[in-house]
Design a protein around this motif. Structure first.
Motif, PDB file in Angstrom:
ATOM      1  N   THR A   6       0.787  -1.233   0.000  1.00  0.00           N
ATOM      2  CA  THR A   6       0.000   0.000   0.000  1.00  0.00           C
ATOM      3  C   THR A   6       0.816   1.279   0.000  1.00  0.00           C
ATOM      4  O   THR A   6       0.301   2.314  -0.413  1.00  0.00           O
ATOM      5  CB  THR A   6      -0.977   0.053   1.193  1.00  0.00           C
ATOM      6  OG1 THR A   6      -0.242   0.023   2.417  1.00  0.00           O
ATOM      7  CG2 THR A   6      -1.970  -1.098   1.135  1.00  0.00           C
ATOM      8  N   ASN A   7       2.046   1.238   0.449  1.00  0.00           N
ATOM      9  CA  ASN A   7       2.834   2.476   0.419  1.00  0.00           C
ATOM     10  C   ASN A   7       3.805   2.507  -0.758  1.00  0.00           C
ATOM     11  O   ASN A   7       4.766   3.261  -0.755  1.00  0.00           O
ATOM     12  CB  ASN A   7       3.534   2.745   1.753  1.00  0.00           C
ATOM     13  CG  ASN A   7       4.488   1.649   2.168  1.00  0.00           C
ATOM     14  OD1 ASN A   7       4.539   0.591   1.552  1.00  0.00           O
ATOM     15  ND2 ASN A   7       5.252   1.898   3.219  1.00  0.00           N
ATOM     16  N   CYS A   8       3.523   1.733  -1.782  1.00  0.00           N
ATOM     17  CA  CYS A   8       4.300   1.748  -3.025  1.00  0.00           C
ATOM     18  C   CYS A   8       4.067   3.098  -3.717  1.00  0.00           C
ATOM     19  O   CYS A   8       2.920   3.520  -3.880  1.00  0.00           O
ATOM     20  CB  CYS A   8       3.849   0.598  -3.920  1.00  0.00           C
ATOM     21  SG  CYS A   8       4.684   0.536  -5.523  1.00  0.00           S
ATOM     22  N   PRO A   9       5.138   3.751  -4.156  1.00  0.00           N
ATOM     23  CA  PRO A   9       4.967   5.085  -4.741  1.00  0.00           C
ATOM     24  C   PRO A   9       4.622   5.108  -6.229  1.00  0.00           C
ATOM     25  O   PRO A   9       4.193   6.144  -6.735  1.00  0.00           O
ATOM     26  CB  PRO A   9       6.341   5.722  -4.515  1.00  0.00           C
ATOM     27  CG  PRO A   9       7.288   4.564  -4.563  1.00  0.00           C
ATOM     28  CD  PRO A   9       6.545   3.412  -3.946  1.00  0.00           C
ATOM     29  N   ASP A  10       4.783   3.998  -6.948  1.00  0.00           N
ATOM     30  CA  ASP A  10       4.633   4.117  -8.397  1.00  0.00           C
ATOM     31  C   ASP A  10       4.023   2.891  -9.083  1.00  0.00           C
ATOM     32  O   ASP A  10       2.917   2.942  -9.581  1.00  0.00           O
ATOM     33  CB  ASP A  10       5.967   4.467  -9.054  1.00  0.00           C
ATOM     34  CG  ASP A  10       7.125   3.607  -8.555  1.00  0.00           C
ATOM     35  OD1 ASP A  10       6.895   2.501  -8.045  1.00  0.00           O
ATOM     36  OD2 ASP A  10       8.275   4.048  -8.682  1.00  0.00           O
ATOM     37  N   ILE A  11       4.707   1.786  -9.107  1.00  0.00           N
ATOM     38  CA  ILE A  11       4.275   0.617  -9.883  1.00  0.00           C
ATOM     39  C   ILE A  11       2.918   0.087  -9.418  1.00  0.00           C
ATOM     40  O   ILE A  11       2.013  -0.133 -10.224  1.00  0.00           O
ATOM     41  CB  ILE A  11       5.341  -0.500  -9.819  1.00  0.00           C
ATOM     42  CG1 ILE A  11       6.608  -0.048 -10.534  1.00  0.00           C
ATOM     43  CG2 ILE A  11       4.818  -1.797 -10.433  1.00  0.00           C
ATOM     44  CD1 ILE A  11       7.799  -0.972 -10.340  1.00  0.00           C
ATOM     45  N   GLU A  51      -7.146  -2.751   7.847  1.00  0.00           N
ATOM     46  CA  GLU A  51      -7.635  -1.370   7.775  1.00  0.00           C
ATOM     47  C   GLU A  51      -6.938  -0.600   6.654  1.00  0.00           C
ATOM     48  O   GLU A  51      -7.590   0.110   5.886  1.00  0.00           O
ATOM     49  CB  GLU A  51      -7.412  -0.679   9.123  1.00  0.00           C
ATOM     50  CG  GLU A  51      -7.943   0.736   9.170  1.00  0.00           C
ATOM     51  CD  GLU A  51      -7.742   1.349  10.542  1.00  0.00           C
ATOM     52  OE1 GLU A  51      -6.901   2.265  10.651  1.00  0.00           O
ATOM     53  OE2 GLU A  51      -8.426   0.905  11.489  1.00  0.00           O
ATOM     54  N   ARG A  52      -5.617  -0.730   6.544  1.00  0.00           N
ATOM     55  CA  ARG A  52      -4.880  -0.024   5.480  1.00  0.00           C
ATOM     56  C   ARG A  52      -5.282  -0.542   4.093  1.00  0.00           C
ATOM     57  O   ARG A  52      -5.401   0.232   3.152  1.00  0.00           O
ATOM     58  CB  ARG A  52      -3.376  -0.174   5.680  1.00  0.00           C
ATOM     59  CG  ARG A  52      -2.828   0.756   6.730  1.00  0.00           C
ATOM     60  CD  ARG A  52      -1.298   0.828   6.691  1.00  0.00           C
ATOM     61  NE  ARG A  52      -0.826   1.816   7.626  1.00  0.00           N
ATOM     62  CZ  ARG A  52      -0.263   1.544   8.793  1.00  0.00           C
ATOM     63  NH1 ARG A  52      -0.075   0.280   9.165  1.00  0.00           N
ATOM     64  NH2 ARG A  52       0.130   2.505   9.587  1.00  0.00           N
ATOM     65  N   ILE A  53      -5.455  -1.837   3.979  1.00  0.00           N
ATOM     66  CA  ILE A  53      -5.860  -2.403   2.690  1.00  0.00           C
ATOM     67  C   ILE A  53      -7.255  -1.912   2.306  1.00  0.00           C
ATOM     68  O   ILE A  53      -7.493  -1.534   1.156  1.00  0.00           O
ATOM     69  CB  ILE A  53      -5.773  -3.940   2.710  1.00  0.00           C
ATOM     70  CG1 ILE A  53      -4.300  -4.382   2.779  1.00  0.00           C
ATOM     71  CG2 ILE A  53      -6.455  -4.539   1.475  1.00  0.00           C
ATOM     72  CD1 ILE A  53      -4.094  -5.858   3.006  1.00  0.00           C
ATOM     73  N   ASN A  54      -8.163  -1.875   3.255  1.00  0.00           N
ATOM     74  CA  ASN A  54      -9.505  -1.371   2.962  1.00  0.00           C
ATOM     75  C   ASN A  54      -9.474   0.095   2.563  1.00  0.00           C
ATOM     76  O   ASN A  54     -10.199   0.515   1.655  1.00  0.00           O
ATOM     77  CB  ASN A  54     -10.446  -1.600   4.147  1.00  0.00           C
ATOM     78  CG  ASN A  54     -10.854  -3.046   4.265  1.00  0.00           C
ATOM     79  OD1 ASN A  54     -10.961  -3.754   3.269  1.00  0.00           O
ATOM     80  ND2 ASN A  54     -11.073  -3.501   5.482  1.00  0.00           N
ATOM     81  N   HIS A  55      -8.638   0.880   3.216  1.00  0.00           N
ATOM     82  CA  HIS A  55      -8.487   2.288   2.841  1.00  0.00           C
ATOM     83  C   HIS A  55      -7.904   2.404   1.423  1.00  0.00           C
ATOM     84  O   HIS A  55      -8.344   3.240   0.629  1.00  0.00           O
ATOM     85  CB  HIS A  55      -7.587   3.012   3.851  1.00  0.00           C
ATOM     86  CG  HIS A  55      -7.363   4.446   3.538  1.00  0.00           C
ATOM     87  ND1 HIS A  55      -8.354   5.390   3.595  1.00  0.00           N
ATOM     88  CD2 HIS A  55      -6.247   5.096   3.129  1.00  0.00           C
ATOM     89  CE1 HIS A  55      -7.864   6.561   3.238  1.00  0.00           C
ATOM     90  NE2 HIS A  55      -6.584   6.401   2.950  1.00  0.00           N
ATOM     91  N   TYR A  56      -6.945   1.562   1.104  1.00  0.00           N
ATOM     92  CA  TYR A  56      -6.329   1.523  -0.226  1.00  0.00           C
ATOM     93  C   TYR A  56      -7.392   1.227  -1.282  1.00  0.00           C
ATOM     94  O   TYR A  56      -7.467   1.890  -2.316  1.00  0.00           O
ATOM     95  CB  TYR A  56      -5.242   0.450  -0.211  1.00  0.00           C
ATOM     96  CG  TYR A  56      -4.308   0.414  -1.386  1.00  0.00           C
ATOM     97  CD1 TYR A  56      -3.293   1.362  -1.529  1.00  0.00           C
ATOM     98  CD2 TYR A  56      -4.376  -0.609  -2.329  1.00  0.00           C
ATOM     99  CE1 TYR A  56      -2.400   1.295  -2.582  1.00  0.00           C
ATOM    100  CE2 TYR A  56      -3.483  -0.678  -3.380  1.00  0.00           C
ATOM    101  CZ  TYR A  56      -2.490   0.282  -3.498  1.00  0.00           C
ATOM    102  OH  TYR A  56      -1.604   0.215  -4.556  1.00  0.00           O
ATOM    103  N   LYS A  57      -8.226   0.239  -1.017  1.00  0.00           N
ATOM    104  CA  LYS A  57      -9.315  -0.097  -1.931  1.00  0.00           C
ATOM    105  C   LYS A  57     -10.251   1.096  -2.122  1.00  0.00           C
ATOM    106  O   LYS A  57     -10.696   1.371  -3.237  1.00  0.00           O
ATOM    107  CB  LYS A  57     -10.105  -1.293  -1.401  1.00  0.00           C
ATOM    108  CG  LYS A  57      -9.396  -2.615  -1.533  1.00  0.00           C
ATOM    109  CD  LYS A  57     -10.129  -3.733  -0.833  1.00  0.00           C
ATOM    110  CE  LYS A  57     -11.551  -3.893  -1.281  1.00  0.00           C
ATOM    111  NZ  LYS A  57     -12.225  -5.034  -0.641  1.00  0.00           N
ATOM    112  N   GLU A  58     -10.548   1.802  -1.051  1.00  0.00           N
ATOM    113  CA  GLU A  58     -11.419   2.978  -1.137  1.00  0.00           C
ATOM    114  C   GLU A  58     -10.784   4.072  -1.991  1.00  0.00           C
ATOM    115  O   GLU A  58     -11.479   4.721  -2.779  1.00  0.00           O
ATOM    116  CB  GLU A  58     -11.723   3.522   0.262  1.00  0.00           C
ATOM    117  CG  GLU A  58     -12.652   2.652   1.065  1.00  0.00           C
ATOM    118  CD  GLU A  58     -12.770   3.099   2.514  1.00  0.00           C
ATOM    119  OE1 GLU A  58     -12.333   4.215   2.861  1.00  0.00           O
ATOM    120  OE2 GLU A  58     -13.305   2.303   3.316  1.00  0.00           O
ATOM    121  N   LEU A  59      -9.480   4.268  -1.838  1.00  0.00           N
ATOM    122  CA  LEU A  59      -8.785   5.285  -2.632  1.00  0.00           C
ATOM    123  C   LEU A  59      -8.919   5.015  -4.130  1.00  0.00           C
ATOM    124  O   LEU A  59      -9.035   5.942  -4.930  1.00  0.00           O
ATOM    125  CB  LEU A  59      -7.301   5.354  -2.261  1.00  0.00           C
ATOM    126  CG  LEU A  59      -6.960   5.952  -0.913  1.00  0.00           C
ATOM    127  CD1 LEU A  59      -5.469   5.793  -0.627  1.00  0.00           C
ATOM    128  CD2 LEU A  59      -7.346   7.423  -0.869  1.00  0.00           C
TER     129      LEU A  59
END
Length: 138
Positions: A6-11, A51-59
């Motif tokens: 989730t904290n990957c900046p590019d790929i 929680e972070r993965i769910n937030h990532y999905k929402e983004l």
């Protein structure tokens, strides 16, 4: 099937956008979401909590029931990536470096194709992936 963190900046984020486009293309081809699964597995289960993965999905506005995000233990992740011969490593700063392959896996768990993730200006070839998926579905 793809790997991400989730904290990957590019790929990873660029690949997520492309996979969303893949789903749109599959619908345009008349292939319903329930005919295939998009699977994304985190490479950083320590940091990528549910929680972070769910937030990532929402983004990324990912809500399709056929797009699954998985998080296992560190050992499970290592074992799973070895099955795909997928390289990744988390350094002492917490940054993950990884291979850039995605996989099409059939219903018998056989790897049927490799595809590249989005790298720089080179986007995921969603047309090619859609054709591979379509050939397996029919």
């Amino acid at each position: 099937m793809s790997f991400f963190f989730t904290n990957c900046p590019d790929i990873c984020p660029t690949t997520m956008w492309d996979l969303k486009e893949l789903q749109n293309l599959m619908r345009e081809k008349g292939i319903a979401d329930d005919r295939y699964i998009v699977l994304s597995v985190t490479l950083d289960p320590e940091y990528d909590t549910d929680e972070r993965i769910n937030h990532y999905k929402e983004l990324f506005e990912i809500s399709n029931p056929n797009w699954l995000f998985l998080r296992g233990s560190i050992e499970e992740t290592k074992k799973f990536t070895r099955y795909f011969n997928f390289y990744y490593e988390k350094n002492e700063d917490g940054f993950v470096t990884h291979s850039t392959s995605m996989y099409i896996v059939d219903s018998n768990d056989y790897i049927r194709a490799h595809h590249d993730m989005a790298i720089g200006k080179k986007r995921v070839n969603i047309e090619e992936i859609a054709n591979h998926l379509e050939s397996l579905i029919k």
